[in-house]
Design a protein around this motif. Structure first.
Motif: not given
Length: 427
Positions: A75-94, A354-355
């Motif tokens: 169940a983690t699969a799709v949100l791994r991509l979303v989380g990684g991309h959002v963290a990189d794009r907006f620099r919101w890793r934390k 992250a992505t």
């Protein structure tokens, strides 16, 4: 092509504040490790009792359990991509990692509300794993960006050792709570929630967002898609996904051991302890070994240990085989979990770290979900021994493919960009 020009290990030393910066880097890795330790105590308390609760408490078949176990794994699969991309794009890793940890914490109370409803239990499990999906890639990216390339294996080894300490404590805590609460599962869920909240507080108070020289660059989806082009990163991805597809989940492994060795079901929460102990002791040494001799042979060796584990499950009937199987499983985790991230991380530019890690982890999660579903069906059709035999054959084939894909690539730490970019042939 895939390596950033501005890597931590390529920067000149700061003679005015070097020691302070080292402390900050070490503190960041250790703080993330403490977050994972607390979160894993919480998660493993639930994981340790889940097969007991679902199979022995609710009477699920192996096919039904395989479906829920697949949801838990994939169940983690799709949100791994979303989380990684959002963290990189907006620099919101934390921030993204914190959202994932918080979501998983809240769902511990969801088990209380779900009761004996299988659909609601599936929903709660899915949301819990969605939280894991959001947090994993940003967390690993922060670890990777907090240390120079030549220290990736050691950093991930330290983090995974702390993470695994939580995995070691969690089942013991669940066993203790069940004993004190006279088998009441609700007490485990409430205790798990409280520990998870502590993990979120440590993240908020002590983890720092790593600063990088390329932090100002925004990352588009088109740029992220280019990571899948020919090159060493794609070779890593194509090597590790089939290995996950041939991996039997821990929950099924524990059920196999109970059936093969005729162990009382009440001891199920303690089975992960030996595995976690082996993982804990080997995580840092294997991380250092990966930095020294190369990460590829360590990963291959880890999956080789898993293959040996399958063989022992098929042929073993003595209790001594129980310990051997769990130790091999733990050593396999120590050689593959953090080392795969250490292998892939330096092949990615900082602004897409992250992505890229999310792409690898998503592939592994989807493959693991398919593996659980398939194994449940195989067990029902062929019996436990036949099902393990099929998975063993699949893992042997996946190992051969991984050796072929990574044979000409030099994925050792500290190599120059030119050396790594030279390994772009083939798939």
């Amino acid at each position: 092509m895939y390596l950033s020009d501005a890597r931590a290990g390529d920067r000149p030393a700061d003679t005015t504040g070097g020691s302070a910066r080292v402390r900050v880097v070490a503190g960041n890795v250790l703080a993330l490790g403490m977050v994972s330790l607390l979160t894993d105590i919480s998660s493993e308390m639930v994981t340790a009792i889940l097969p007991l609760y679902l199979v022995f408490g609710l009477g699920m078949s192996t096919v039904q359990f395989g479906v829920l176990d697949g949801v838990y794994t994939g169940a983690t699969a799709v949100l791994r991509l979303v989380g990684g991309h959002v963290a990189d794009r907006f620099r919101w890793r934390k921030a993204v990692a914190g959202t994932g940890y918080g979501l998983s914490a809240v769902t511990k109370l969801g088990f209380l509300a779900a009761g004996r409803s299988v659909p609601l239990l599936g929903l709660v499990i899915g949301v819990d794993r969605a939280g894991k999906g959001l947090r994993t890639a940003p967390r690993d990216a922060m670890i990777s960006l907090s240390v120079p390339p030549e220290a990736q294996g050691r950093a991930f080894g330290v983090h995974r050792a702390l993470d695994t300490a939580g995995a070691l404590i969690g089942p013991l805590a669940a066993f203790g709570v069940l004993s004190l609460a006279l088998g009441t599962y609700d007490a485990v869920f409430v205790t798990s929630f409280c520990v998870a909240v502590l993990g979120v507080l440590v993240l908020v108070l002590f983890v720092r967002e790593p600063a990088g020289e390329v932090a100002h660059r925004a990352v588009s989806l088109r740029q992220a898609a280019r990571l899948l082009g020919p090159g060493p990163f794609r070779r890593v991805l194509l090597a590790v996904v089939p290995l996950s597809l041939a991996t039997i989940s821990d929950a099924f492994l524990y059920l196999l051991l109970l059936k093969r060795l005729d162990i009382a079901a009440s001891w199920l929460p303690l089975l992960p302890v030996a595995m976690s102990a082996a993982y804990l002791l080997a995580a840092v040494p294997f991380g250092r070994l990966a930095d020294r001799i190369g990460r590829t042979p360590v990963v291959i060796g880890g999956y080789g240990a898993l293959l040996a584990c399958y063989v022992l499950v098929i042929v073993g009937h003595h209790p001594a085989f129980l310990v051997a199987v769990l130790l091999l499983r733990g050593l396999g985790y120590a050689a593959t979990d953090g080392v795969v991230s250490a292998l892939a991380g330096p092949l990615l530019p900082e602004e897409q770290r992250a992505t890229g890690l999310a792409v690898v982890q998503t592939g592994q999660a989807l493959a693991a979900m398919a593996a659980s579903w398939s194994f449940g069906v195989l067990w029902s059709a062929l019996g436990p021994e036949g099902a393990v035999g099929v998975m063993a054959a699949a893992l042997a084939a996946a190992l051969a493919l991984a050796v072929f894909l990574l044979r000409s690539g030099d994925f050792r730490s500290g190599k120059s960009r030119q050396n790594l970019n030279g390994v772009t042939g083939g798939t």
